[in-house]
Design an enzyme around this catalytic site. Structure first.
Site, short mmCIF file in Angstrom:
data_model
loop_
_atom_site.label_atom_id
_atom_site.label_comp_id
_atom_site.label_asym_id
_atom_site.label_seq_id
_atom_site.Cartn_x
_atom_site.Cartn_y
_atom_site.Cartn_z
CB CYS A 1 42.91 32.99 43.52
SG CYS A 1 43.00 31.98 42.03
CG HIS B 1 39.15 36.05 42.18
ND1 HIS B 1 40.29 36.75 42.48
CD2 HIS B 1 39.54 34.99 41.45
CE1 HIS B 1 41.33 36.14 41.93
NE2 HIS B 1 40.90 35.06 41.31
CD GLU C 1 39.04 39.62 44.22
OE1 GLU C 1 39.94 39.29 43.43
OE2 GLU C 1 38.64 38.86 45.14
#
Length: 182
Positions: A72, A160, A162
Protein backbone atom coordinates in the site's frame (compact mmCIF):
# COMPACT_ATOMS: atom_id res chain seq x y z
CA UNK A 1 17.24 -15.49 6.90
CA UNK A 2 15.75 -12.32 8.29
CA UNK A 3 13.17 -9.92 6.84
CA UNK A 4 12.53 -6.65 8.65
CA UNK A 5 9.18 -4.86 8.53
CA UNK A 6 9.55 -1.08 8.29
CA UNK A 7 6.83 0.60 10.33
CA UNK A 8 5.17 3.43 8.42
CA UNK A 9 2.54 3.79 11.16
CA UNK A 10 -0.13 1.68 9.42
CA UNK A 11 -2.89 -0.08 11.26
CA UNK A 12 -1.86 -3.54 9.97
CA UNK A 13 1.93 -3.34 10.39
CA UNK A 14 1.93 -5.83 13.29
CA UNK A 15 0.12 -8.34 11.06
CA UNK A 16 2.88 -8.17 8.45
CA UNK A 17 5.45 -9.26 11.03
CA UNK A 18 3.13 -11.98 12.25
CA UNK A 19 2.59 -13.30 8.71
CA UNK A 20 6.36 -13.63 8.29
CA UNK A 21 6.81 -15.28 11.70
CA UNK A 22 4.03 -17.74 10.84
CA UNK A 23 6.18 -18.78 7.87
CA UNK A 24 9.11 -19.42 10.22
CA UNK A 25 10.99 -16.30 9.17
CA UNK A 26 13.05 -14.31 11.66
CA UNK A 27 11.60 -10.81 11.60
CA UNK A 28 11.75 -7.56 13.48
CA UNK A 29 9.63 -4.44 13.12
CA UNK A 30 11.79 -1.34 12.84
CA UNK A 31 10.83 2.31 12.77
CA UNK A 32 11.06 4.08 9.43
CA UNK A 33 13.61 6.54 10.81
CA UNK A 34 16.15 3.77 11.44
CA UNK A 35 19.43 4.76 9.72
CA UNK A 36 19.99 2.53 6.67
CA UNK A 37 23.46 1.51 7.87
CA UNK A 38 21.88 -0.06 10.98
CA UNK A 39 19.72 -2.46 8.98
CA UNK A 40 21.01 -6.01 8.71
CA UNK A 41 18.30 -7.96 6.93
CA UNK A 42 17.96 -10.17 3.86
CA UNK A 43 14.82 -8.31 2.78
CA UNK A 44 12.52 -5.47 3.80
CA UNK A 45 8.77 -4.99 3.86
CA UNK A 46 7.71 -1.34 3.69
CA UNK A 47 4.42 -1.29 5.57
CA UNK A 48 1.30 0.64 4.79
CA UNK A 49 0.59 3.88 6.56
CA UNK A 50 -1.44 7.05 6.54
CA UNK A 51 0.89 9.58 4.94
CA UNK A 52 3.72 9.47 2.39
CA UNK A 53 5.21 12.54 4.09
CA UNK A 54 5.82 10.37 7.19
CA UNK A 55 7.73 7.63 5.33
CA UNK A 56 11.00 8.48 7.08
CA UNK A 57 14.06 6.88 5.48
CA UNK A 58 12.14 4.43 3.26
CA UNK A 59 13.55 5.96 0.09
CA UNK A 60 17.10 5.30 1.28
CA UNK A 61 16.26 1.65 2.01
CA UNK A 62 15.73 1.05 -1.71
CA UNK A 63 19.52 1.27 -2.19
CA UNK A 64 20.42 -1.41 0.39
CA UNK A 65 20.69 -4.12 -2.29
CA UNK A 66 18.12 -6.42 -0.66
CA UNK A 67 14.67 -7.33 -1.99
CA UNK A 68 11.94 -4.88 -0.94
CA UNK A 69 8.18 -5.45 -0.82
CA UNK A 70 6.09 -2.30 -0.57
CA UNK A 71 2.56 -2.75 0.76
CA UNK A 72 0.00 0.00 0.00
CA UNK A 73 1.84 3.17 1.14
CA UNK A 74 5.10 1.18 0.87
CA UNK A 75 4.42 0.61 -2.84
CA UNK A 76 3.59 4.29 -3.27
CA UNK A 77 6.89 5.27 -1.63
CA UNK A 78 8.81 3.05 -4.08
CA UNK A 79 7.01 4.61 -7.05
CA UNK A 80 7.40 8.17 -5.76
CA UNK A 81 11.11 7.79 -4.94
CA UNK A 82 11.97 6.26 -8.31
CA UNK A 83 10.17 8.68 -10.61
CA UNK A 84 6.68 7.22 -10.81
CA UNK A 85 3.59 9.18 -9.91
CA UNK A 86 1.23 8.78 -6.94
CA UNK A 87 -2.18 10.43 -6.70
CA UNK A 88 -5.58 10.19 -5.11
CA UNK A 89 -7.62 7.14 -5.93
CA UNK A 90 -11.10 7.57 -7.34
CA UNK A 91 -12.54 4.84 -5.12
CA UNK A 92 -11.18 5.98 -1.77
CA UNK A 93 -11.44 3.65 1.25
CA UNK A 94 -11.08 -0.05 1.85
CA UNK A 95 -12.79 -2.54 -0.44
CA UNK A 96 -12.84 -6.19 -1.39
CA UNK A 97 -11.32 -6.15 -4.89
CA UNK A 98 -10.65 -8.70 -7.62
CA UNK A 99 -7.15 -8.17 -9.00
CA UNK A 100 -6.28 -9.47 -12.44
CA UNK A 101 -2.68 -10.72 -12.56
CA UNK A 102 -1.30 -9.45 -15.86
CA UNK A 103 2.24 -10.88 -15.63
CA UNK A 104 2.24 -14.58 -14.79
CA UNK A 105 6.06 -14.63 -14.79
CA UNK A 106 6.33 -12.10 -11.95
CA UNK A 107 8.05 -13.78 -8.98
CA UNK A 108 5.87 -11.98 -6.42
CA UNK A 109 2.30 -12.24 -7.75
CA UNK A 110 2.54 -14.36 -10.92
CA UNK A 111 1.57 -17.52 -9.03
CA UNK A 112 -1.79 -15.90 -8.13
CA UNK A 113 -2.88 -15.77 -11.80
CA UNK A 114 -5.32 -15.38 -13.35
CA UNK A 115 -6.89 -13.36 -10.51
CA UNK A 116 -7.06 -13.04 -6.75
CA UNK A 117 -9.42 -11.45 -4.21
CA UNK A 118 -7.80 -8.86 -1.99
CA UNK A 119 -8.53 -6.24 0.67
CA UNK A 120 -7.22 -2.90 -0.50
CA UNK A 121 -7.32 0.79 0.31
CA UNK A 122 -7.39 3.21 -2.59
CA UNK A 123 -7.18 6.59 -0.87
CA UNK A 124 -3.92 7.07 -2.77
CA UNK A 125 -2.46 4.84 -5.45
CA UNK A 126 0.32 4.63 -8.00
CA UNK A 127 -0.81 6.40 -11.16
CA UNK A 128 2.35 5.97 -13.24
CA UNK A 129 5.03 3.27 -12.97
CA UNK A 130 8.64 4.23 -12.35
CA UNK A 131 11.06 3.52 -15.20
CA UNK A 132 12.10 -0.15 -15.29
CA UNK A 133 8.97 -1.41 -13.51
CA UNK A 134 6.37 -3.76 -14.94
CA UNK A 135 2.64 -3.70 -14.29
CA UNK A 136 1.84 -7.04 -12.65
CA UNK A 137 -1.73 -6.56 -11.37
CA UNK A 138 -4.74 -4.33 -12.07
CA UNK A 139 -8.40 -4.07 -11.14
CA UNK A 140 -11.56 -2.33 -12.26
CA UNK A 141 -10.97 0.43 -9.70
CA UNK A 142 -7.17 0.78 -9.87
CA UNK A 143 -4.98 0.56 -12.95
CA UNK A 144 -1.85 -0.36 -10.94
CA UNK A 145 -2.62 -2.86 -8.16
CA UNK A 146 0.84 -4.48 -8.30
CA UNK A 147 4.21 -3.68 -9.85
CA UNK A 148 7.71 -5.06 -9.89
CA UNK A 149 11.26 -4.49 -11.03
CA UNK A 150 12.88 -7.92 -10.97
CA UNK A 151 16.32 -6.53 -11.87
CA UNK A 152 16.36 -4.42 -8.67
CA UNK A 153 14.23 -6.88 -6.63
CA UNK A 154 11.68 -4.16 -5.82
CA UNK A 155 8.02 -5.15 -5.67
CA UNK A 156 4.78 -3.52 -4.61
CA UNK A 157 1.13 -4.36 -4.01
CA UNK A 158 -1.65 -1.85 -3.40
CA UNK A 159 -3.50 -4.41 -1.31
CA UNK A 160 -2.86 -5.83 2.15
CA UNK A 161 -1.64 -9.46 1.93
CA UNK A 162 -1.39 -9.61 5.75
CA UNK A 163 -5.14 -9.43 6.45
CA UNK A 164 -7.60 -12.34 6.52
CA UNK A 165 -9.80 -10.73 3.83
CA UNK A 166 -7.02 -11.25 1.25
CA UNK A 167 -7.40 -14.78 -0.10
CA UNK A 168 -3.81 -15.60 -1.08
CA UNK A 169 -1.88 -13.19 1.10
CA UNK A 170 0.31 -15.86 2.64
CA UNK A 171 1.47 -16.86 -0.84
CA UNK A 172 2.62 -13.27 -1.50
CA UNK A 173 4.81 -13.42 1.62
CA UNK A 174 6.09 -16.92 0.66
CA UNK A 175 7.02 -15.67 -2.82
CA UNK A 176 8.77 -12.63 -1.37
CA UNK A 177 10.69 -14.79 1.11
CA UNK A 178 11.87 -16.93 -1.80
CA UNK A 179 13.32 -13.80 -3.43
CA UNK A 180 15.13 -12.96 -0.19
CA UNK A 181 16.66 -16.44 -0.01
CA UNK A 182 18.10 -16.25 -3.55
Amino acid sequence: MRIDVVDNHGQFTHLEGRALRDLGIDTETIDNDTPPEEIDADGLVLSGGPDIDRAGNCGEYLDLDVPVLGICLGMQVIADELGGRVGSGEYGGYADVTVEIVDETDPLVGSLAPETRVWASHGDEVKELPEGFTLTGKSDICGIEAMGCERRELYGVQWHPEVAHTEEGEEVFENFAARCRD
